[in-house]
Design an enzyme around this catalytic site. Sequence first.
Site, PDB file in Angstrom:
ATOM      1  N   ASP A  54      16.091 -29.799  25.015  1.00 47.02           N
ATOM      2  CA  ASP A  54      16.272 -28.818  25.403  1.00 47.02           C
ATOM      3  C   ASP A  54      17.403 -29.519  26.354  1.00 47.02           C
ATOM      4  O   ASP A  54      16.296 -29.854  27.965  1.00 47.02           O
ATOM      5  CB  ASP A  54      16.065 -28.157  25.279  1.00 47.02           C
ATOM      6  CG  ASP A  54      16.511 -26.298  25.937  1.00 47.02           C
ATOM      7  OD1 ASP A  54      17.891 -26.791  26.219  1.00 47.02           O
ATOM      8  OD2 ASP A  54      16.036 -25.888  26.428  1.00 47.02           O
ATOM      9  N   LYS A 120      41.523 -24.693  28.680  1.00 47.55           N
ATOM     10  CA  LYS A 120      40.606 -23.762  29.249  1.00 47.55           C
ATOM     11  C   LYS A 120      40.900 -23.488  30.653  1.00 47.55           C
ATOM     12  O   LYS A 120      41.252 -23.287  31.808  1.00 47.55           O
ATOM     13  CB  LYS A 120      40.071 -23.532  28.813  1.00 47.55           C
ATOM     14  CG  LYS A 120      39.315 -22.289  27.483  1.00 47.55           C
ATOM     15  CD  LYS A 120      38.132 -21.404  27.590  1.00 47.55           C
ATOM     16  CE  LYS A 120      38.118 -20.341  26.913  1.00 47.55           C
ATOM     17  NZ  LYS A 120      37.789 -21.585  25.584  1.00 47.55           N
ATOM     18  N   TYR A 146      34.429 -26.682  33.212  1.00 55.53           N
ATOM     19  CA  TYR A 146      35.331 -28.526  32.838  1.00 55.53           C
ATOM     20  C   TYR A 146      35.465 -28.781  34.286  1.00 55.53           C
ATOM     21  O   TYR A 146      35.274 -29.949  34.475  1.00 55.53           O
ATOM     22  CB  TYR A 146      36.510 -27.806  32.368  1.00 55.53           C
ATOM     23  CG  TYR A 146      36.435 -27.279  30.683  1.00 55.53           C
ATOM     24  CD1 TYR A 146      35.376 -27.938  29.927  1.00 55.53           C
ATOM     25  CD2 TYR A 146      37.233 -26.679  30.684  1.00 55.53           C
ATOM     26  CE1 TYR A 146      35.475 -27.086  28.775  1.00 55.53           C
ATOM     27  CE2 TYR A 146      37.269 -26.343  29.200  1.00 55.53           C
ATOM     28  CZ  TYR A 146      36.030 -26.361  28.200  1.00 55.53           C
ATOM     29  OH  TYR A 146      35.696 -26.547  26.793  1.00 55.53           O
TER      30      TYR A 146
END
Length: 357
Positions: A54, A120, A146
């Site tokens: 994780d 995006k 991003y």
Amino acid sequence: GVIMADKKAVVVGGMGVIGRNLIKALNDDPSWDVVGLSRRDPDFQSSAEFISVDLLDRAQAEEKLSGLTDVTHIFYAAFQGRQVWAEHNAPNLAMLVNSVEPIAAASPGLQHVNLVQGNKIYGSHMGPFKTPAREDDPPHMLPNFYWDQQEWLRQNQVGKSWTWSALRPQTVCGFAVGNPMNIISAICVYAAITKELGLPLRFPGSEAAYGRLFEVTDTGLLAEAAVWAASVPEGRNEVFNMTNGDFFRWCDMWPKIAAMFDMDVAPPQAISLTDTMADKGPVWDDIVQKHQLQPFKMEELANWIFADWVFARDWDIILEDRKRIRHGYSEIIYTEEMFARYFKTMREMRIIPEAPG
């Protein structure tokens, strides 16, 4: 003689549609050793080593990645979605930092970090934007995770022995079981159910969306491009748009898709797939039974919210692909052939019914 691996790749997000195809591409080349990172165990055959981690847990990331002392390349293709756009930033930046920093600390021979971004960054998801979009266009009004990831890499690379690159695909097309955010499998399931109900194949978006320019990125091409960008001097500290290299309008492509399923086509009819497919689970189960398909549930193959989102774009979506071609990666894919190839694979894998005849 046997080719010995002289490079070691860590693919972060190894279970996603992008990551698993990267692992496959790297595994096909004996000069690479491959390690995949993901939260869950792999559901596909691979010679790669897998580490379940994780990445939002820094301590766990350091513990599980500290043994990776000979990594040369990191390919980052992980993503965690959140309901609110602005909430994407913190987890997605943390996962990048928590994979790159521990690996870089343990592997002094690290050469390159490749990041898969998306269009995006230009605001293509919000409404009309400047097209064709170029790599040096500014991002849309922030936040954008991003951009955070790219800026972190750019700033942290200064003075380091490794370099970075980023690829910006558009609507990645490929095949990954259990990863329903995939327009290929959504089209396949939608077509099979439509056919079972004896209806013609209608584009489920608006007339405006039907006529707009669109483009996609084949996941195999994207994987190849990532390896290229991570391996050549031309890719160092550069960003590249990465699409199939062609574009199309759904109004031209949709009749061809209907023909691939041996179906009649009818004019578009804007519907919410999320709503109209909500009661189609039993229809899909009948199709699976009747054609003796692999026992997947409809929701394992098709995410209708995602499909609605793709088919709702009533503005042009075009990224300019010249930069990567100019820098030396000139592979292109004909999108119509890509659709045909994936539909064929889905039939061969017994995920959708065989074509008649």
